[in-house]
Write a protein that holds these residues in place. Structure first.
Motif, PDB file in Angstrom:
ATOM      1  N   ASN A   1     -56.173  22.354  38.357  1.00  0.00           N
ATOM      2  CA  ASN A   1     -54.758  22.194  37.874  1.00  0.00           C
ATOM      3  C   ASN A   1     -53.923  23.176  38.642  1.00  0.00           C
ATOM      4  O   ASN A   1     -52.632  23.229  37.910  1.00  0.00           O
ATOM      5  CB  ASN A   1     -54.602  22.137  36.550  1.00  0.00           C
TER       6      ASN A   1
ATOM      7  N   LEU B   1     -46.272  17.519  30.538  1.00  0.00           N
ATOM      8  CA  LEU B   1     -47.816  17.363  30.804  1.00  0.00           C
ATOM      9  C   LEU B   1     -48.516  16.661  29.831  1.00  0.00           C
ATOM     10  O   LEU B   1     -48.225  16.724  28.546  1.00  0.00           O
ATOM     11  CB  LEU B   1     -48.234  18.976  30.642  1.00  0.00           C
TER      12      LEU B   1
ATOM     13  N   ALA C   1     -46.044  23.631  39.059  1.00  0.00           N
ATOM     14  CA  ALA C   1     -44.720  23.137  38.216  1.00  0.00           C
ATOM     15  C   ALA C   1     -44.256  23.749  37.180  1.00  0.00           C
ATOM     16  O   ALA C   1     -43.135  23.859  37.006  1.00  0.00           O
ATOM     17  CB  ALA C   1     -45.234  21.587  38.129  1.00  0.00           C
TER      18      ALA C   1
ATOM     19  N   TYR D   1     -47.248  15.531  34.927  1.00  0.00           N
ATOM     20  CA  TYR D   1     -48.504  16.169  35.380  1.00  0.00           C
ATOM     21  C   TYR D   1     -49.558  15.828  34.463  1.00  0.00           C
ATOM     22  O   TYR D   1     -49.396  16.190  33.263  1.00  0.00           O
ATOM     23  CB  TYR D   1     -48.458  17.404  35.901  1.00  0.00           C
ATOM     24  N   ARG D   2     -50.589  15.586  34.990  1.00  0.00           N
ATOM     25  CA  ARG D   2     -51.801  15.176  34.045  1.00  0.00           C
ATOM     26  C   ARG D   2     -52.731  16.690  34.021  1.00  0.00           C
ATOM     27  O   ARG D   2     -52.846  17.151  35.019  1.00  0.00           O
ATOM     28  CB  ARG D   2     -52.951  14.128  34.132  1.00  0.00           C
TER      29      ARG D   2
ATOM     30  N   LEU E   1     -40.556  15.312  36.081  1.00  0.00           N
ATOM     31  CA  LEU E   1     -41.918  15.633  36.678  1.00  0.00           C
ATOM     32  C   LEU E   1     -43.100  15.391  35.694  1.00  0.00           C
ATOM     33  O   LEU E   1     -42.732  15.547  34.525  1.00  0.00           O
ATOM     34  CB  LEU E   1     -42.118  16.833  37.188  1.00  0.00           C
TER      35      LEU E   1
ATOM     36  N   ALA F   1     -51.711  22.559  40.915  1.00  0.00           N
ATOM     37  CA  ALA F   1     -50.353  21.780  41.259  1.00  0.00           C
ATOM     38  C   ALA F   1     -49.471  21.967  39.754  1.00  0.00           C
ATOM     39  O   ALA F   1     -48.160  22.248  39.836  1.00  0.00           O
ATOM     40  CB  ALA F   1     -50.493  20.735  41.744  1.00  0.00           C
ATOM     41  N   ALA F   2     -50.144  21.350  38.800  1.00  0.00           N
ATOM     42  CA  ALA F   2     -49.596  21.507  37.344  1.00  0.00           C
ATOM     43  C   ALA F   2     -48.930  22.775  36.942  1.00  0.00           C
ATOM     44  O   ALA F   2     -47.887  23.084  36.563  1.00  0.00           O
ATOM     45  CB  ALA F   2     -50.395  20.830  36.392  1.00  0.00           C
TER      46      ALA F   2
ATOM     47  N   LEU G   1     -40.329  18.797  32.793  1.00  0.00           N
ATOM     48  CA  LEU G   1     -41.662  18.536  33.097  1.00  0.00           C
ATOM     49  C   LEU G   1     -42.340  18.050  31.766  1.00  0.00           C
ATOM     50  O   LEU G   1     -42.204  18.616  30.737  1.00  0.00           O
ATOM     51  CB  LEU G   1     -42.253  19.799  33.661  1.00  0.00           C
TER      52      LEU G   1
END
Length: 242
Positions: free
Chosen positions: A25, A43, A31, A152-153, A150, A27-28, A41
């Motif tokens: 994770n 998540l 971010a 993200y998972r 944005l 990249a998350a 963002l």
């Protein structure tokens, strides 16, 4: 044996981005770290994925706020409507569990965030839930707003990643963690890395207090000291005041 959260023996340190075990994770996490005023963002990930850890870590910013489904809706409403209040970052966790009133307040907060995005009053908006935005059990206009910027998972850590993270945590504390203890923790305890890290820290302190090396019997003795009511199990207590 009932699993127990050990914060009443040794309060865990405040969550930070540095103590988050990223696994796949990165990249998350980047971010979250680089989220700036004017940006939002969302998540999403399952229970124990660490999304609450990330939100609480960023909410420690000056003038940052952390709220979740247990926070009174009027606190969230005050952040959305009190334009005299200076905001830098608002983190709203477990959005899928928000009451109707809290959903309306979050909708208003998104509108304030968008209106202020290109002004000196801009703030960052960080939200999280257990599923992708458009599948959240929320009012339609709020679902779409979760995906405005944005998304993200957060993937669950593999067993190997969790084992390595716990091994590294023990080494940082100078703690010898036997293989049978590590195996028992990974197969019988919570998958949430925040709770696992707290367990390692507490086990270290308990070992020192008892003047005994870490063994499986010592770990089980520590766990049996806790209140047996499973209802006392909650995620880490975070800042919930507006």
């Amino acid at each position: 044996m009932t699993q127990q959260l050990l914060l009443d023996i040794l309060p865990g340190a405040l969550p930070t981005l540095e103590t988050f075990v990223a696994g796949v994770n990165h990249a998350a996490v980047d971010a979250v770290r680089t989220l700036t005023p004017g940006h939002a963002l969302y998540l999403w990930g399952g229970q124990g994925s660490g999304r609450s850890h990330l939100l609480r870590a960023r909410a420690q910013d000056p003038d940052g706020h952390y709220l979740d489904a247990r926070t009174p809706a009027h606190w969230l409403q005050s952040l959305a409507t009190d334009e005299d209040r200076v905001l830098t970052l608002v983190a709203v966790d477990d959005v899928g569990e928000l009451s109707d009133a809290a959903q309306a307040a979050l909708f208003a907060l998104f509108n304030r965030w968008r209106a202020a995005a290109s002004t000196p009053d801009a703030f960052a908006l960080l939200t999280a839930g257990d599923r992708a935005p458009l599948t959240m059990p929320l009012r339609e206009d709020l679902r779409t707003r979760l995906g405005w910027d944005l998304v993200y998972r957060i993937e669950q850590l593999s067993d190997d990643d969790r084992a390595q993270a716990l091994h590294d945590r023990a080494l940082q504390r100078g703690l010898k963690l036997p293989d049978d203890v590590l195996h028992w923790i990974l197969t019988h305890y919570d998958r949430d890395m925040g709770r696992l890290t707290t367990l390692i820290d507490t086990l270290d302190q308990y070992s020192l207090a008892q003047h005994r090396p870490v063994t499986l019997p010592l770990l089980k003795a520590l766990l049996t000291r806790q209140h047996p009511d499973p209802a006392s199990h909650h995620a880490d207590a975070g800042r919930t005041s507006p």
